[in-house]
Design a protein around this motif. Sequence first.
Motif, PDB file in Angstrom:
ATOM      1  N   LYS A  89       0.904  -1.125   0.176  1.00  0.00           N
ATOM      2  CA  LYS A  89       0.098   0.493   0.139  1.00  0.00           C
ATOM      3  C   LYS A  89       0.929   1.117   0.035  1.00  0.00           C
ATOM      4  O   LYS A  89       0.278   2.374  -0.628  1.00  0.00           O
ATOM      5  CB  LYS A  89      -0.859   0.033   1.092  1.00  0.00           C
ATOM      6  N   ASP A  90       2.060   0.626   0.225  1.00  0.00           N
ATOM      7  CA  ASP A  90       3.023   2.320   0.818  1.00  0.00           C
ATOM      8  C   ASP A  90       3.710   2.477  -0.395  1.00  0.00           C
ATOM      9  O   ASP A  90       4.125   3.328  -1.194  1.00  0.00           O
ATOM     10  CB  ASP A  90       4.298   1.834   1.082  1.00  0.00           C
ATOM     11  N   GLN A  93       0.785   4.130  -2.811  1.00  0.00           N
ATOM     12  CA  GLN A  93       1.224   5.221  -2.010  1.00  0.00           C
ATOM     13  C   GLN A  93       2.046   6.219  -2.771  1.00  0.00           C
ATOM     14  O   GLN A  93       1.718   7.194  -3.433  1.00  0.00           O
ATOM     15  CB  GLN A  93       0.740   5.568  -0.815  1.00  0.00           C
ATOM     16  N   LYS A  94       3.001   5.824  -2.458  1.00  0.00           N
ATOM     17  CA  LYS A  94       4.300   6.551  -3.287  1.00  0.00           C
ATOM     18  C   LYS A  94       3.920   7.368  -4.747  1.00  0.00           C
ATOM     19  O   LYS A  94       4.339   7.950  -4.927  1.00  0.00           O
ATOM     20  CB  LYS A  94       5.952   5.878  -3.344  1.00  0.00           C
ATOM     21  N   ILE A  96       1.113   7.651  -6.275  1.00  0.00           N
ATOM     22  CA  ILE A  96      -0.087   8.663  -6.008  1.00  0.00           C
ATOM     23  C   ILE A  96       0.335   9.872  -6.046  1.00  0.00           C
ATOM     24  O   ILE A  96      -0.213  10.637  -6.228  1.00  0.00           O
ATOM     25  CB  ILE A  96      -1.251   7.841  -5.522  1.00  0.00           C
ATOM     26  N   SER A  97       0.972   9.752  -4.343  1.00  0.00           N
ATOM     27  CA  SER A  97       1.416  10.928  -4.288  1.00  0.00           C
ATOM     28  C   SER A  97       2.842  12.616  -5.650  1.00  0.00           C
ATOM     29  O   SER A  97       2.610  13.005  -5.189  1.00  0.00           O
ATOM     30  CB  SER A  97       2.580  10.604  -3.128  1.00  0.00           C
ATOM     31  N   SER A 101      -1.816   8.411 -11.237  1.00  0.00           N
ATOM     32  CA  SER A 101      -3.465   8.048 -10.237  1.00  0.00           C
ATOM     33  C   SER A 101      -4.250   6.356 -11.039  1.00  0.00           C
ATOM     34  O   SER A 101      -3.189   5.794 -11.844  1.00  0.00           O
ATOM     35  CB  SER A 101      -4.337   8.976 -11.718  1.00  0.00           C
ATOM     36  N   LYS A 102      -4.837   5.848 -10.228  1.00  0.00           N
ATOM     37  CA  LYS A 102      -5.536   4.417 -10.170  1.00  0.00           C
ATOM     38  C   LYS A 102      -5.887   4.733 -11.287  1.00  0.00           C
ATOM     39  O   LYS A 102      -7.285   5.725 -11.764  1.00  0.00           O
ATOM     40  CB  LYS A 102      -6.439   4.400  -9.477  1.00  0.00           C
TER      41      LYS A 102
END
Length: 104
Positions: A89-90, A93-94, A96-97, A101-102
Amino acid sequence: MRVKFSIQIHSCAATMSSNDVFLDYAVDLPFAPFPGLTFSDGDDTCIGPINSVNWDHRTQSFDCDVEPDTTFYDSRNPLANYSETLGFKDLVQKYISAGWSKRQ
């Protein structure tokens, strides 16, 4: 030129899993992308290497498939089969940050 990059983040040691995540990232480039290209957008976003490049006449942009992220793909990695771990998940998220985008 508008360029859209797509990447698969493997969630386990399978070639394709329902837990895998697919992300897209778009950027304007002053040149046409090509297979093998790796570059950084100046931030923490490193893209590539590019596996394939296709011109989408409808959107007037290049679509590029990027080498998959195989952090969790290697079966010798003790985290490889734990796609629900915080680490996976991290990792997502890295991206996405960093502006990815998904894919819907």
